[in-house]
Design a protein around this motif. Structure first.
Motif, PDB file in Angstrom:
ATOM      1  N   ASN A 225       0.809  -1.220   0.000  1.00  0.00           N
ATOM      2  CA  ASN A 225       0.000   0.000   0.000  1.00  0.00           C
ATOM      3  C   ASN A 225       0.840   1.267   0.000  1.00  0.00           C
ATOM      4  O   ASN A 225       0.413   2.303  -0.512  1.00  0.00           O
ATOM      5  CB  ASN A 225      -0.948   0.010   1.203  1.00  0.00           C
ATOM      6  N   ALA A 226       2.043   1.159   0.572  1.00  0.00           N
ATOM      7  CA  ALA A 226       2.931   2.321   0.605  1.00  0.00           C
ATOM      8  C   ALA A 226       3.753   2.443  -0.676  1.00  0.00           C
ATOM      9  O   ALA A 226       4.535   3.383  -0.829  1.00  0.00           O
ATOM     10  CB  ALA A 226       3.860   2.231   1.817  1.00  0.00           C
TER      11      ALA A 226
ATOM     12  N   CYS B 284       0.642   6.667  11.021  1.00  0.00           N
ATOM     13  CA  CYS B 284       1.342   7.926  10.726  1.00  0.00           C
ATOM     14  C   CYS B 284       0.852   9.073  11.605  1.00  0.00           C
ATOM     15  O   CYS B 284       1.640   9.904  12.059  1.00  0.00           O
ATOM     16  CB  CYS B 284       1.147   8.305   9.255  1.00  0.00           C
TER      17      CYS B 284
ATOM     18  N   TYR C 207       5.361   6.824   3.671  1.00  0.00           N
ATOM     19  CA  TYR C 207       3.918   6.946   3.475  1.00  0.00           C
ATOM     20  C   TYR C 207       3.431   8.244   4.109  1.00  0.00           C
ATOM     21  O   TYR C 207       3.685   8.511   5.291  1.00  0.00           O
ATOM     22  CB  TYR C 207       3.189   5.754   4.108  1.00  0.00           C
ATOM     23  N   ASN C 208       2.747   9.063   3.318  1.00  0.00           N
ATOM     24  CA  ASN C 208       2.208  10.339   3.807  1.00  0.00           C
ATOM     25  C   ASN C 208       3.264  11.194   4.515  1.00  0.00           C
ATOM     26  O   ASN C 208       3.004  11.798   5.551  1.00  0.00           O
ATOM     27  CB  ASN C 208       1.025  10.101   4.751  1.00  0.00           C
TER      28      ASN C 208
ATOM     29  N   LYS D 100      -5.091   0.595   4.586  1.00  0.00           N
ATOM     30  CA  LYS D 100      -4.827   2.037   4.450  1.00  0.00           C
ATOM     31  C   LYS D 100      -5.279   2.805   5.685  1.00  0.00           C
ATOM     32  O   LYS D 100      -4.612   3.733   6.137  1.00  0.00           O
ATOM     33  CB  LYS D 100      -5.507   2.582   3.198  1.00  0.00           C
TER      34      LYS D 100
ATOM     35  N   LEU E  29      -2.697   2.218   8.263  1.00  0.00           N
ATOM     36  CA  LEU E  29      -1.482   2.956   7.918  1.00  0.00           C
ATOM     37  C   LEU E  29      -1.610   4.443   8.259  1.00  0.00           C
ATOM     38  O   LEU E  29      -0.687   5.052   8.830  1.00  0.00           O
ATOM     39  CB  LEU E  29      -1.213   2.804   6.423  1.00  0.00           C
ATOM     40  N   GLU E  30      -2.739   5.020   7.915  1.00  0.00           N
ATOM     41  CA  GLU E  30      -2.950   6.444   8.191  1.00  0.00           C
ATOM     42  C   GLU E  30      -2.968   6.724   9.690  1.00  0.00           C
ATOM     43  O   GLU E  30      -2.444   7.733  10.153  1.00  0.00           O
ATOM     44  CB  GLU E  30      -4.257   6.909   7.527  1.00  0.00           C
TER      45      GLU E  30
END
Length: 682
Positions: free
Chosen positions: A30-31, A260, A69-70, A253, A256-257
């Motif tokens: 996903n990253a 972060c 990521y982000n 996702k 993951l968000e």
């Protein structure tokens, strides 16, 4: 290069087969770090790349993965789930600032889930929970959440809610933001609305100013909510719970968000405490690039192409390529070339490594897992990792002659990667002994020996280092006379033996008067006695705690010589030994067992059946008890499996040598019979 505030070091922990490696793979995918989603069943995942992991379809070594990521750099740590490989879990968790606990949506809370949670607790790590395998038949999100709350507390709060379940699982709704709520059934939508209100209220309660604002009916801003939530997670007042499927790449996702946005950076954690190696006084390194460089080695990897790779977590300062640092644990300076970050077996060159990074360098000469490395001008040493004592031991010998040196070299290389796997040589039994945490651990290491180093071995149960001694006195007069075609042999030795206190070893006393045995031949007598003691009399075990007194004898002017007096003394000692109430001693171990309360009766019964003596009991936290016992080593070689069976894998023990004591008569008979049988077979 990322700043420390933008780094997230996250370890995945769980019961075996909950899907840690698959989750790591999904995060990498996903990253955008990998272009294809690998599978454990196909042997194509990034973190499980060793041949034995691919063959067995389990994680055996800790895997590292880095992704961007982000705007954040996430270091993923994927340790083994099986407790046989707990060494990598213990060392690698020291590199993490937070954890993600995976729970199987079908199986719910399992033994390994509890152990993983407790390990996160031991290091006070903030955490999230990911309920995985929501796509599987019989997956039950609500039931799993209820068991999580019951076991770990009401601080575990739902953040994403599954849309469907089993074969119909197709996504997740975000309880906090309301995203995808429209895809829920009316019933689930109503549940989610209530969960959302409850979540916002819980977050508001974490700060007085926010609570006041919330109670006044004012809406909290997204920024306020995020900040308060991050603080609550850091303080372990809230544990977010997510739903998903790593194999179907659903819910990843959202996780993951959240990683972060809400999990801590290296700057949010407490300063790292150590000691000044010169003064022994406490020393501290703040998580700052302005501090001197300091780090700790969390893994040593033998790479087939570039040699040894040393992986470490940086707690302060920076590390540039083509420089050096000081290993305080080894007292040695180490020069380095390139600095890497790892993504499975891939080594990615870094311009520099900063505070919070998990980095690697190649070909260090003196550094091993647990060592502290630092700036030579600002030395510090961190506490070494505490690994469990090996619980399973096996004797090992080569199947092919001439492989002894090859085996030793290969096993030392394997042991350098895993501090819980040890290689020793028993001086008394002359056996090489390998020891590990469990049967699977030893089995995997021996398979690795065969596959990687092309050496095949036989495993056996180690011999117990029994000893022989006496409880009374014995006397003997032995004449050795040999007449052959050439020079003859003659010696007569009068000897008395008596017991010494435990630990007394051996004492030789010369009480010969009048020169009946010349001084040179008295020395020969001692040599003969020591030879008999090494070989043993009852069962081939070394003799200890004996005083031998040579007080008279006879010589021949021509035939008396060194070898004759050695033989006579050896035989005299054997005869006297048999008259002196001989007995066999065995090693007794101090054993400390930690077991859940409900298994105490079964464990005390099992120890009694193994001739163990309970010396004391003490309460532990979280419903466990510690039992202190003294148990013969002969009864402990396969106890790890019995303990695992009785406690369903939740009990563990450590043992160390205590003392020697007499073997019961019945057991002595079988030891002597076995020795005689082996002697006849030879």
């Amino acid at each position: 290069m990322h700043q420390p505030k933008d780094i997230r070091n996250v370890i995945f922990v769980s019961h075996p087969q909950a899907g840690k490696t698959s989750l790591g793979e999904a995060v990498l995918f996903n990253a955008g770090a990998i272009s294809r989603l690998g599978r454990v069943t196909d042997g194509t995942t990034t973190c499980d790349y060793n041949s034995d992991e691919i063959e067995r379809k389990i994680s055996i070594n800790v895997g590292f993965g880095c992704v961007d990521y982000n705007g954040k750099q996430i270091h993923l740590i994927d340790p083994p789930g099986y407790m046989d490989f707990i060494g990598d879990l213990i060392s690698s968790i020291h590199a993490a600032d937070s954890g993600i606990l995976l729970v199987n949506a079908v199986s719910g809370i399992e033994i390994g889930t509890e152990k993983a949670w407790n390990l996160l607790d031991s290091l006070k790590l903030p955490r999230m929970i990911f309920i995985n395998k929501m796509d599987k038949e019989h997956a039950n999100f609500i039931k799993t959440v209820e068991s999580i709350v019951e076991k770990f507390g009401k601080k575990c709060v739902i953040f994403t809610y599954p849309i469907g379940t089993g074969g119909s699982f197709k996504g997740v709704a975000n309880v906090m933001t309301g995203e995808n709520m429209g895809s829920l059934s009316p019933e689930d939508k109503e549940k989610c609305s209530k969960l959302s209100e409850s979540l916002i209220e819980t977050i508001a309660e974490s700060e007085d100013s926010l609570l006041e604002k919330y109670l006044e009916g004012n809406k909290l801003s997204e920024e306020e909510t995020a900040r308060a939530l991050g603080t609550a997670i850091l303080n372990k007042n809230i544990v977010p719970v997510f739903a998903g499927s790593s194999l179907q790449n659903i819910g990843i996702k959202e996780l993951l968000e959240a990683v972060c946005r809400y999990l801590p950076s290296p700057l949010d954690v407490s300063p790292k405490k150590g000691k000044d190696p010169a003064s022994g006084e406490e020393a501290v390194r703040k998580p700052s690039e302005d501090e001197p460089f300091s780090a700790q080695v969390v893994k040593t990897i033998s790479d087939p192409y570039i040699g040894q790779l040393t992986v470490f977590r940086i707690f302060s300062g920076k590390l540039q390529p083509n420089t050096s640092f000081y290993n305080t644990s080894a007292g040695a300076k180490e020069r380095i070339a390139q600095v890497y970050q790892l993504r499975g077996k891939e080594q990615i060159t870094k311009e520099a490594a900063c505070t919070g990074d998990i980095a690697a360098v190649a070909k260090l000469k003196n550094s091993k897992t647990g060592d502290t490395i630092c700036d030579e001008k600002a030395k510090i040493i961190f506490a070494p990792f505490q690994f469990p004592e090996p619980a399973i031991s096996r004797s090992i010998k080569p199947k092919s002659k001439g492989d002894e040196d090859k085996i030793s070299t290969a096993l030392h290389k394997i042991a350098s990667e895993d501090p819980t796997f040890t290689l020793t040589r028993d001086v008394q039994t002359k056996e090489q002994i390998v020891s590990g945490v469990g049967d699977l651990h030893v089995e995997v290491m021996i398979t690795r020996l065969k596959n990687r180093f092309k050496v095949d071995v036989e495993l056996g149960t180690p011999k117990v280092a029994y000893k022989e001694t006496i409880k009374g006195e014995g006397d003997s007069k032995y004449r050795h006379k040999k007449q052959s075609g050439g020079a003859g042999q003659f010696a007569e030795v009068w000897m008395r033996i008596e017991p010494l206190p435990h630990g007394g070893g051996f004492e030789f006393v010369d009480k010969v008067v009048g020169g009946s045995i010349p001084a040179a031949f008295v020395a020969s007598c001692e040599k003969g006695i020591r030879s008999a003691m090494e070989q043993g009399i009852l069962a081939g075990c070394p003799v200890t705690d004996v005083r031998a007194v040579v007080y008279d004898g006879k010589t021949h002017p021509v035939d008396s010589k060194d070898i004759a007096f050695q033989i006579a003394a050896r035989q005299a000692f054997k005869e006297a030994f048999q008259k002196a109430k001989p007995t066999i001693l065995e090693p007794i171990m101090d054993v400390d067992l930690t077991v859940p309360d409900e298994y105490m009766g079964d464990i005390t019964g099992s120890l009694n059946s193994r001739r163990g003596r309970i010396m004391g009991m003490g309460g532990q936290s979280s419903g466990s008890q510690t039992i202190k016992a003294k148990v013969p080593l002969a009864e402990m070689f396969k106890y790890a499996n019995e303990l695992k069976s009785i406690t369903q894998g939740r009990g563990f023990y450590a043992m160390r040598f205590s003392h020697y004591e007499e073997v019961p008569a019945k057991n002595q008979e079988s030891i002597i019979a076995k020795f005689k049988k082996e002697k006849e077979e030879k």
